[in-house]
Design a protein around this motif. Structure first.
Motif, PDB file in Angstrom:
ATOM      1  N   ALA A 166       0.847  -1.187   0.000  1.00 35.57           N
ATOM      2  CA  ALA A 166       0.000   0.000   0.000  1.00 35.57           C
ATOM      3  C   ALA A 166       0.887   1.242   0.000  1.00 35.57           C
ATOM      4  O   ALA A 166       1.897   1.293   0.710  1.00 35.57           O
ATOM      5  N   THR A 176       7.471   4.895  -5.920  1.00 32.40           N
ATOM      6  CA  THR A 176       6.831   3.584  -5.745  1.00 32.40           C
ATOM      7  C   THR A 176       7.720   2.460  -6.251  1.00 32.40           C
ATOM      8  O   THR A 176       7.885   1.427  -5.582  1.00 32.40           O
ATOM      9  N   TYR A 194      -1.930  -1.057  -3.837  1.00 29.32           N
ATOM     10  CA  TYR A 194      -3.136  -0.382  -3.356  1.00 29.32           C
ATOM     11  C   TYR A 194      -2.783   0.993  -2.816  1.00 29.32           C
ATOM     12  O   TYR A 194      -1.699   1.205  -2.245  1.00 29.32           O
ATOM     13  N   VAL A 195      -3.703   1.907  -3.014  1.00 22.02           N
ATOM     14  CA  VAL A 195      -3.492   3.299  -2.625  1.00 22.02           C
ATOM     15  C   VAL A 195      -4.396   3.594  -1.428  1.00 22.02           C
ATOM     16  O   VAL A 195      -5.612   3.339  -1.487  1.00 22.02           O
ATOM     17  N   VAL A 196      -3.815   4.130  -0.359  1.00 22.18           N
ATOM     18  CA  VAL A 196      -4.569   4.374   0.880  1.00 22.18           C
ATOM     19  C   VAL A 196      -4.331   5.799   1.364  1.00 22.18           C
ATOM     20  O   VAL A 196      -3.295   6.415   1.071  1.00 22.18           O
ATOM     21  N   PHE A 200      -5.494   4.720   6.372  1.00 21.32           N
ATOM     22  CA  PHE A 200      -5.374   3.411   5.734  1.00 21.32           C
ATOM     23  C   PHE A 200      -6.676   2.974   5.067  1.00 21.32           C
ATOM     24  O   PHE A 200      -6.921   1.792   4.861  1.00 21.32           O
ATOM     25  N   LEU A 202      -8.987   2.536   1.831  1.00 20.52           N
ATOM     26  CA  LEU A 202      -8.695   2.275   0.425  1.00 20.52           C
ATOM     27  C   LEU A 202      -9.256   3.395  -0.452  1.00 20.52           C
ATOM     28  O   LEU A 202     -10.445   3.706  -0.386  1.00 20.52           O
ATOM     29  N   SER A 205      -6.410   1.664  -6.632  1.00 17.67           N
ATOM     30  CA  SER A 205      -5.496   0.548  -6.879  1.00 17.67           C
ATOM     31  C   SER A 205      -4.759   0.801  -8.180  1.00 17.67           C
ATOM     32  O   SER A 205      -5.183   1.612  -9.013  1.00 17.67           O
ATOM     33  N   SER A 230     -13.474  -4.155  -4.451  1.00 14.57           N
ATOM     34  CA  SER A 230     -13.055  -4.597  -3.123  1.00 14.57           C
ATOM     35  C   SER A 230     -14.174  -5.436  -2.521  1.00 14.57           C
ATOM     36  O   SER A 230     -15.326  -5.370  -2.971  1.00 14.57           O
ATOM     37  N   ALA A 253      -8.838  -6.148  -3.235  1.00 11.79           N
ATOM     38  CA  ALA A 253      -8.598  -5.718  -1.860  1.00 11.79           C
ATOM     39  C   ALA A 253      -9.709  -6.215  -0.947  1.00 11.79           C
ATOM     40  O   ALA A 253     -10.858  -6.355  -1.358  1.00 11.79           O
ATOM     41  N   ARG A 260     -11.160   0.300   5.647  1.00 14.71           N
ATOM     42  CA  ARG A 260      -9.710   0.221   5.818  1.00 14.71           C
ATOM     43  C   ARG A 260      -9.201  -1.070   5.182  1.00 14.71           C
ATOM     44  O   ARG A 260      -9.803  -2.136   5.327  1.00 14.71           O
ATOM     45  N   LEU A 261      -8.077  -0.959   4.510  1.00 13.35           N
ATOM     46  CA  LEU A 261      -7.477  -2.108   3.833  1.00 13.35           C
ATOM     47  C   LEU A 261      -6.886  -3.058   4.863  1.00 13.35           C
ATOM     48  O   LEU A 261      -6.031  -2.671   5.672  1.00 13.35           O
TER      49      LEU A 261
END
Length: 471
Positions: A166, A176, A194-196, A200, A202, A205, A230, A253, A260-261
């Motif tokens: 993430a 990244t 994954y992008v948060v 945290f 989500l 992605s 997700s 996800a 939250r992831l």
């Protein structure tokens, strides 16, 4: 005694005996050699023979060894035994093996696995055995597994991997990529980043191919998918499998109630789910329960007897219907000869429709939106097939017993029973599903009961009226 020098040859060359036969199974000679090494307590030989086996072959080897040799073999193999092999074994074999191994050894082996595989191995043990193994794990790993085991069985939380990647949306592609290359604690295999947000939660992605094809200076927020697929952590695994199938996903996800992831599910997990659910439905339709090929005689008998007893009750109901026509059968013995044909054809037709209906319900292809269209189709199919079979059997019966009236009677009964079989094969699973009863488990008994009762009643009743026979 010195350890034999390690050689890089394949298992086939090292063992100097063929490991696999032409069909890909382990050979008897190889299994016998491993068994001899275990009997002799020769760790070096066991490791030399089986150390390079694939996890699936390792599971087959353990299963082929005598029960008493299995824990000894695992201990002789030491760090050469891949505990992922436990996920390839029947549940009964796996549980018995884990009961016979020291908790410390099991914990050491589980520490090398992905979290989803570790949970899969632990979930079938009783709480006491689980606790003994978890106590041997480092605190962080123990908390991670305990949290996963708290989720409902057959849920996304039980299946997910808790190791994922993430990143924040303000990072660049270059940052990244450097992170993926340099951080040693990342998962070995992954398909998406994954992008948060700071909480945290989500927010998006990003597939790996998109990262690799974008300039390093680009912001993650500008290239991410903002509405990623997700699943809720408590979602049923069958629902997750349908999501993968519908949208051709490779991974997705897993989020908690606050978005939250908390984990990730990958296609290899879902393939196992699809296989398990298909096997479960198949067994349920046959009334054999959740049994394994390695289960004991007593366990299998106990799982099957319930529906056999229920089937005995429905059989007695059919016999009661027949008993009401004793006089009819005595007056024309040919009815007793032909009677099973009517029930058999109706039962098979009902089973065909029921199987299609149960599978369609499981995959959510059949619901209130299309039930009447499907019902009309199934009734028409049953009527057409019933008419064709009625002509064939009616003509055969008429010629066989030199009685054209008997041919008309059995033909009429078959049409009626086939029509009702199509109706029952669809409506019984739908009704059970509506009342929250698994149609795969209960449908077959009720469909068989309906086709038997209607078949016998229609055939004997029409015969009594046609030939004016006594009841």
């Amino acid at each position: 005694m010195t350890e034999p020098e390690h050689r890089d040859e394949s298992p086939e060359m090292v063992a100097e005996i063929p490991v696999h036969d032409d069909a890909g199974w382990l050979t008897d000679a190889f299994i016998a050699a491993v068994h001899a090494a275990v009997e002799a307590g020769d760790s070096a030989e066991a490791r030399r023979l089986a150390g390079d086996l694939h996890e699936a072959d390792m599971a087959d080897l353990v299963d082929a060894l005598p029960e008493a040799d299995r824990p000894v073999f695992v201990q002789l193999m030491g760090d050469k035994f891949d505990y992922t092999a436990l996920t390839e074994m029947d549940e009964a074999v796996r549980v018995k093996l884990l009961e016979d191994l020291p908790a410390a050894d099991i914990a050491e082996g589980l520490g090398e696995l992905d979290s989803d595989d570790a949970v899969y191995i632990l979930e079938d043990l009783d709480e006491e055995d689980q606790a003994a193994i978890l106590d041997e794990l480092p605190l962080s790993e123990r908390v991670q597994l305990e949290r996963a085991l708290d989720y409902p069985e057959e849920s996304a939380g039980r299946r997910m991997q808790t190791d994922f990647i993430a990143v924040p949306p303000f990072w660049t592609v270059g940052q990244t990529i450097d992170y993926l290359r340099e951080d040693k604690d990342l998962p070995d295999t992954f398909y998406e980043v994954y992008v948060v947000d700071p909480g945290f939660r989500l927010v998006g992605s990003l597939a790996l191919d998109r990262i690799l094809r974008t300039q390093r200076a680009a912001k993650i927020s500008t290239i991410m998918e903002e509405d990623p697929h997700s699943v809720a952590v408590k979602a049923d695994q069958e629902e997750v499998a349908r999501l993968f199938e519908r949208y051709n996903l490779v991974s997705t996800a897993v989020v908690d109630d606050s978005n939250r992831l908390v984990g990730v599910l990958t296609i290899d997990d879902i393939v196992d789910v699809i296989q398990e659910e298909a096997a479960e439905d198949m067994k349920a339709l046959a009334g054999v329960g959740d049994e394994e090929i390695s289960d004991s005689v007593l366990t299998i008998a106990r799982s099957r007897i319930v529906w056999l007893l229920f089937n005995l009750g429905t059989g007695l109901l059919s016999a009661t219907v027949i008993s009401q026509f004793e006089g009819t059968i005595e007056a024309m013995v040919a009815l007793a000869v032909l009677m099973p044909i009517v029930a058999s054809l109706g039962g098979n037709a009902g089973t065909q429709t029921m199987t299609v209906a149960v599978r369609a319900i499981a995959t959510e292809e059949l619901d209130t939106r299309n039930i009447w269209r499907v019902l009309r189709r199934e009734v028409m199919v049953s009527f057409l097939n019933g008419s064709l079979l009625a002509c064939l059997i009616g003509a055969t019966a008429g010629l066989w017993f030199q009685n054209h009236g008997l041919g008309i009677v059995i033909a009429s009964a078959i049409i009626i029973n086939m029509f009702c079989a199509g109706l029952a094969g669809l409506m019984i699973p739908m009704t059970l599903h509506r009342f929250k009863v698994d149609p795969a488990i209960a449908s077959s008994v009720f469909v068989t009961m309906v086709t038997d009762v209607i078949g016998f009643f229609a055939f004997l009743g029409i015969a009594a009226l046609w030939f004016r026979l006594p009841l």
